[in-house]
Design an enzyme around this catalytic site. Structure first.
Site, PDB file in Angstrom:
ATOM      1  N   GLU A  97       0.840  -1.200   0.000  1.00  0.00           N
ATOM      2  CA  GLU A  97       0.000   0.000   0.000  1.00  0.00           C
ATOM      3  C   GLU A  97       0.869   1.242   0.000  1.00  0.00           C
ATOM      4  OE1 GLU A  97      -2.670   1.397  -0.396  1.00  0.00           O
ATOM      5  OE2 GLU A  97      -4.381   0.433   0.507  1.00  0.00           O
ATOM      6  N   ASP A  98       0.307   2.334  -0.494  1.00  0.00           N
ATOM      7  CA  ASP A  98       1.007   3.607  -0.425  1.00  0.00           C
ATOM      8  C   ASP A  98       0.857   4.242   0.949  1.00  0.00           C
ATOM      9  OD1 ASP A  98      -1.708   4.145  -0.796  1.00  0.00           O
ATOM     10  OD2 ASP A  98      -1.404   5.599  -2.404  1.00  0.00           O
ATOM     11  N   ASP A 101      -4.519   4.927   6.419  1.00  0.00           N
ATOM     12  CA  ASP A 101      -5.137   6.018   7.158  1.00  0.00           C
ATOM     13  C   ASP A 101      -6.051   5.408   8.224  1.00  0.00           C
ATOM     14  OD1 ASP A 101      -6.608   8.427   7.836  1.00  0.00           O
ATOM     15  OD2 ASP A 101      -5.955   9.260   5.944  1.00  0.00           O
ATOM     16  N   PHE A 150      -2.097  16.158   4.602  1.00  0.00           N
ATOM     17  CA  PHE A 150      -2.417  15.649   3.271  1.00  0.00           C
ATOM     18  C   PHE A 150      -1.135  15.571   2.459  1.00  0.00           C
ATOM     19  CE2 PHE A 150      -3.984  15.321  -0.970  1.00  0.00           C
ATOM     20  CZ  PHE A 150      -5.094  14.513  -0.827  1.00  0.00           C
ATOM     21  N   ARG A 163       1.519  12.697  -8.358  1.00  0.00           N
ATOM     22  CA  ARG A 163       1.890  11.289  -8.149  1.00  0.00           C
ATOM     23  C   ARG A 163       3.358  11.046  -8.488  1.00  0.00           C
ATOM     24  NH1 ARG A 163      -2.446   7.811  -7.280  1.00  0.00           N
ATOM     25  NH2 ARG A 163      -4.427   8.469  -8.167  1.00  0.00           N
TER      26      ARG A 163
END
Length: 176
Positions: A97-98, A101, A150, A163
Site C-alpha cells: 500500500e502507499d 489512514d 495531506f 503522483r
C-alpha cells in the site's frame, strides 16, 4: 485556490528506507517466493521500487478497489473494481500500500484476501498515519509514520496531480 507542496520526506530518505525494508523482507522471506499485491493506483510507485530491491523470487498482481460511503470518509465496505489475475491459495502474500489512514478499507480487503487461502498475508506500506486508525490493521513493514497531513508524491495524488514527485510532500492550500 492555489497550492504548494512542502517536502516532508526527501527522495534520498525515501530510497534509503525502501532499501532497509527490502533488506528486512529479504531476511524474513529467505528461501521462499513472495506474491506481491499492489492496491492501485497509489501503491504502484512504491511496489515497483520495493520489488527491484527484493532478492527472493517475486510475482506481482494488482487490485483496484473503491469504498462506499460519503465523500469524506470510507465506510470500509469495498467494491473490487479490478480483481487479482492469479489465485492466492498456498502463496506467501505481501499486500503493498502507499498509505494507511483509517484502515477501514484495508481491513475489509485483507479479510477478503485471507479467505482465498494463501499460506500467509502480510502488509507493507510506504506511509502510515496511526493516529487516524479506527480499524484494527496489523502493519508488518512500514517505511514511515507520518503526521495527519495531506501528502502527495511517490504515487499519492491531489486531484490526480503530484503522483510523480520523487519525494513525499505536504499539500498546502493558499488563497488566490
Amino acid at each position: 485556490m492555489s497550492e504548494t507542496v512542502r517536502v516532508l520526506i526527501s527522495e534520498e530518505e525515501v530510497e534509503a528506507r525502501i532499501q532497509e525494508i527490502a533488506d528486512q523482507i529479504n531476511r524474513d522471506y529467505a528461501g521462499r517466493e513472495i506474491h506481491m499485491i499492489c492496491v492501485l493506483k497509489g501503491g504502484v510507485f512504491f511496489m515497483c521500487e520495493l520489488a527491484k530491491k527484493i532478492k527472493v523470487p517475486v510475482s506481482l498482481d494488482f487490485m483496484s478497489v473503491s469504498s462506499y460511503g460519503d465523500d469524506t470518509k470510507s465506510s470500509g465496505v469495498v467494491k473490487i473494481v479490478k480483481d487479482l489475475d492469479q489465485p492466492l491459495e498456498g502463496k506467501e502474500v505481501l499486500v503493498v500500500e502507499d498509505i494507511i489512514d483509517s484502515g477501514r478499507t484495508l481491513s475489509y480487503l485483507l479479510n477478503i484476501l485471507k479467505n482465498r487461502n494463501p499460506h500467509s498475508v502480510h502488509l507493507c506500506t510506504l506511509l502510515d498515519k496511526p493516529e487516524r486508525r479506527v480499524a484494527d490493521v496489523k502493519v508488518d513493514y512500514c517505511c514511515f509514520d507520518i503526521p495527519d497531513e495531506f501528502v502527495v508524491g511517490y504515487g499519492l495524488d491531489y486531484a490526480q496531480k503530484y503522483r510523480n514527485l520523487p519525494y513525499i510532500g505536504v499539500v498546502e492550500l493558499g488563497a488566490d
